[in-house]
Design an enzyme around this catalytic site. Structure first.
Site, mmCIF file in Angstrom:
data_model
loop_
_atom_site.group_PDB
_atom_site.id
_atom_site.type_symbol
_atom_site.label_atom_id
_atom_site.label_comp_id
_atom_site.label_asym_id
_atom_site.label_seq_id
_atom_site.Cartn_x
_atom_site.Cartn_y
_atom_site.Cartn_z
ATOM 1 N N VAL A 93 -11.535 0.542 6.172
ATOM 2 C CA VAL A 93 -12.724 -0.265 5.896
ATOM 3 C C VAL A 93 -12.930 -0.336 4.394
ATOM 4 C CG1 VAL A 93 -15.226 -0.478 6.209
ATOM 5 C CG2 VAL A 93 -13.821 0.494 8.036
ATOM 6 N N GLU A 150 -4.263 -15.029 4.133
ATOM 7 C CA GLU A 150 -3.015 -15.179 4.881
ATOM 8 C C GLU A 150 -2.713 -16.668 5.081
ATOM 9 O OE1 GLU A 150 -1.563 -12.302 6.367
ATOM 10 O OE2 GLU A 150 -3.147 -11.056 5.505
ATOM 11 N N LYS A 161 -13.892 -3.837 11.225
ATOM 12 C CA LYS A 161 -14.434 -2.892 10.252
ATOM 13 C C LYS A 161 -15.866 -2.504 10.620
ATOM 14 C CE LYS A 161 -11.560 -5.021 6.664
ATOM 15 N NZ LYS A 161 -11.548 -6.096 5.640
ATOM 16 N N ARG A 189 11.320 -0.188 8.466
ATOM 17 C CA ARG A 189 12.394 -0.945 9.069
ATOM 18 C C ARG A 189 13.374 -1.359 7.969
ATOM 19 N NH1 ARG A 189 10.336 -5.968 12.567
ATOM 20 N NH2 ARG A 189 8.578 -4.560 12.898
ATOM 21 N N ARG A 190 14.648 -1.318 8.240
ATOM 22 C CA ARG A 190 15.687 -1.664 7.256
ATOM 23 C C ARG A 190 15.349 -1.032 5.898
ATOM 24 N NH1 ARG A 190 16.884 -7.290 6.271
ATOM 25 N NH2 ARG A 190 14.838 -7.969 6.930
ATOM 26 N N VAL A 228 0.832 -1.200 0.000
ATOM 27 C CA VAL A 228 0.000 0.000 0.000
ATOM 28 C C VAL A 228 0.871 1.256 0.000
ATOM 29 C CG1 VAL A 228 -1.799 1.294 1.226
ATOM 30 C CG2 VAL A 228 -1.916 -1.212 1.120
ATOM 31 N N GLY A 274 -11.239 -1.185 1.742
ATOM 32 C CA GLY A 274 -10.189 -0.818 0.789
ATOM 33 C C GLY A 274 -10.440 0.434 -0.018
#
Lengths: 423, 423
Positions: A123, A181, A196, A36-37, A12, A125
């Site tokens: 909420v 996932e 949501k 991060r990194r 995103v 997208g």
């Protein structure tokens, strides 16, 4: 020119940067990218004067006007949002868990500091539902908000409906396509949609609800056979997230669960990994907003639309959120017609036994449906129930579940034909 | 407290007053109601201190902050809106013709005077599409806006599809239900939807188009038989209003006409007198907004949402409209697959004659469809054409129309499967 710091440079974040760097119109300038990194994240298509950093404190102490939080998860995101607001910055976030769980305090803080805290992307997208409820329908008094808010579930359910794939095959497909996932529990069991829904209740019904108090039922129990029966009833099956202001205007009925919905309804019409938000207003009736519920591009559009809103409002044009009182609790039970599906080792008397239990609980059986062509060793049949309380159905099903003729656990879902509206 | 003067106290005006007088929340106070022969309009449920008048000048010279124009028609409405802005008032209107024809000058005037001119109710009644395009999707760059923008047409077309009623019977039903005017030409022939499309182009594509330059085709030629053939092609028929920014970003392709649309599309899913607005963004893909396209309550919600937006912005928070350059003209022709329907007195060689003309124009026939069971004296058949220019189909059909075997005039419509999006 509004100076924008991006915190989180994943899918995103990169899409947000892409829009900020390619569109000509906006009064928005990307000034910081924190991750991060961060070195492994560098891309050559952002202007050379953008500061890359892996230190959030550097963003806080910068001259950025707005911090865009895209790291996800409650910790450390909630703390960082608080730090940014305290440092006098506005915040745009796509973080549903932070807003559902700590939105109240953060919105109050933003109000005190006269800064914006916007979360269109949290909420549904790319669908401008938050702004649609808050501003587009500001002239109405909304009494119900509901939706298909989890694209993973909807992808699996529409595959089960259209291609008769099993639940586990549908899940495997969704994972392969990147819609689910590795651990899909939050999607399948409702926690994702619940966060949501809590936000939609806050914005649409103007009632805060305790997100943990919203009851969940998983879609894991749904079988392709249920779609065949649903179709005979003019319905399909969706994971429905619903919040409804009760007549006392203090309590909110809420749930996230699989449900039968009429094929002609706004909830049924959304296919694949799309999302829809449907609202019912006291004055204007039903309206619906649909589109892509996830994905880098659509979610980034919502983030940039929030940035544009801050730019339009100007430095001092802070628009505070209207106070949303806490609901006097979440009502978990509701009245509806219901659908109950059994898979049994057939023998005489099963339907009589089932009907007797429903009758003893005061529940009227509407119809018994049985598709032909199944083995007697594993025979599905469906009982539809006239309008009654979900609590009573639960009790009756628990009792029926103790009979020894079940091959699989019985499943029930409500049949959500709307009263008044078209959902 | 924002002082609101209502000009026009018909169905929508009364619904606006009802919301302003019954909702508790708003920082809005109804102060004036103006209508011709206002005495016959008096109701007892508005506060006693509201001023009733039949003199618009009294509104202009009053201390009202906002004038709500609900009289309809271009004259005298456009002049009154101008007078109100010049007197330092903001204006909210539901008047699509005024905005489509004179919106440009009026918006410029509002900008000069730093006053609001809002018109959410001018397009798609209760659906917050204007705000959705302008603010909700501000983060995207929209390349296409389209919709089902006329509820009368959609009611007639869905009745033809669902109940096989004739066009004239469907129209008579719509008139009986109050969905259609005594003279329904503006609805059926596209002028109503065209005005709304011009507004969507202005707000969504940020291009002004000459409303008169948008080509129209009437739905009067559609017959119930067309729905049977459409269904065989996985489609239904809608009055589609579409505006698309061409690749040069200067010209706009636009039309209002009946078209075949896939049953699974956002345009097909809208039934009865509902409306839908579908947009395609360069970054976020497709999103859609649907709901009631007309009616006192829904339209009034849009008016009050505009009033709430002015209240939120505060006295000096004027949000000017972004400059919308004039399009370098409207492109009338487009490429698509097409559907052509013939009703003929059957004899050998008809299909060969038709195919020969298409072939000579360089158009490839995709399929010839013929439903069984019709009389040879009045035999319908359909030819689907591979993607080609609408101009060429028009030429070929004009030539085919001169054959002597037609019992009714041939009809053609494009098949609008979207490229990229889901429409």
């Amino acid at each position: 020119l509004l100076k924008v710091a991006l915190v989180g440079f994943g899918t995103v974040g990169q899409s947000v940067a892409r829009i900020l760097c390619t569109r000509t119109s906006a009064g928005l300038a990307l000034t910081h990218i924190a991750n991060r990194r961060v070195e492994r994240k560098r891309v050559d298509w952002v202007p050379a004067d953008v500061v890359w950093t892996d230190d959030f404190e550097r963003v806080v102490s910068s001259d950025a006007d707005v911090v865009v939080e895209l790291i996800g998860g409650v910790d450390p995101a909630a703390g960082w949002i608080r730090r940014a607001l305290e440092a006098g910055k506005s915040v745009v976030t796509a973080n549903k868990q932070v807003i559902a769980q700590c939105g109240d305090g953060l919105l109050a803080l933003a109000g005190e500091r006269r800064r914006h805290l916007l979360f269109e992307a949290a909420v549904a997208g790319g669908i401008p539902a938050i702004r649609g409820l808050r501003e587009g329908l500001a002239g109405d008094r909304l009494v119900r908000v509901e939706g298909v808010l989890n694209g993973t579930c909807n992808y699996i359910l529409t595959r089960m409906a259209d291609a008769q794939v099993s639940f586990s095959a549908g899940l495997a497909e969704a994972q392969k396509l990147g819609y689910a996932e590795a651990d899909p529990s939050a999607d399948l069991d409702g926690a994702d949609a619940r966060a949501k829904l809590a936000i939609l209740s806050l914005v649409g019904l103007r009632r805060r609800i305790d997100v943990e108090a919203v009851p969940l039922a998983s879609i894991r129990a749904i079988d392709p056979i249920d779609f065949a029966y649903a179709r005979r009833l003019g319905c399909t099956i969706r994971q429905v997230a619903r919040a409804e202001l009760l007549a006392d205007e203090r309590r909110v009925l809420a749930f996230v669960r699989p449900a039968l919905v009429p094929l002609s309804s706004n909830l049924a019409r959304i296919e694949g990994n799309q999302n829809v938000v449907v609202v019912e207003g006291a004055f204007g009736g039903e309206a619906s907003f649909s589109g892509a519920g996830a994905g880098g591009g659509p979610t980034a559009v919502s983030v940039v639309s929030d940035l544009e809103a801050i730019a339009r409002a100007g430095a001092d044009g802070h628009a505070g959120w209207p106070a949303a009182p806490a609901a006097d609790g979440v009502e978990r039970e509701f009245e509806a017609p219901h659908y109950a599906r059994f898979i049994v080792a057939d023998r005489p008397g099963i339907i009589a036994s089932v009907a007797e239990v429903f009758s003893r609980h005061g529940v009227n059986v509407d119809a018994v449906l049985q598709e032909p062509g199944w083995s007697k060793a594993e025979l599905p049949f469906v009982v539809t129930l006239e309008r009654c309380s979900s609590a009573v159905v639960n009790e009756a099903l628990a009792e029926i579940g103790s009979f020894d003729f079940h091959v699989r656990r019985p499943v029930w879902v409500p049949i959500l034909a709307s009263e008044g509206g078209r959902s």
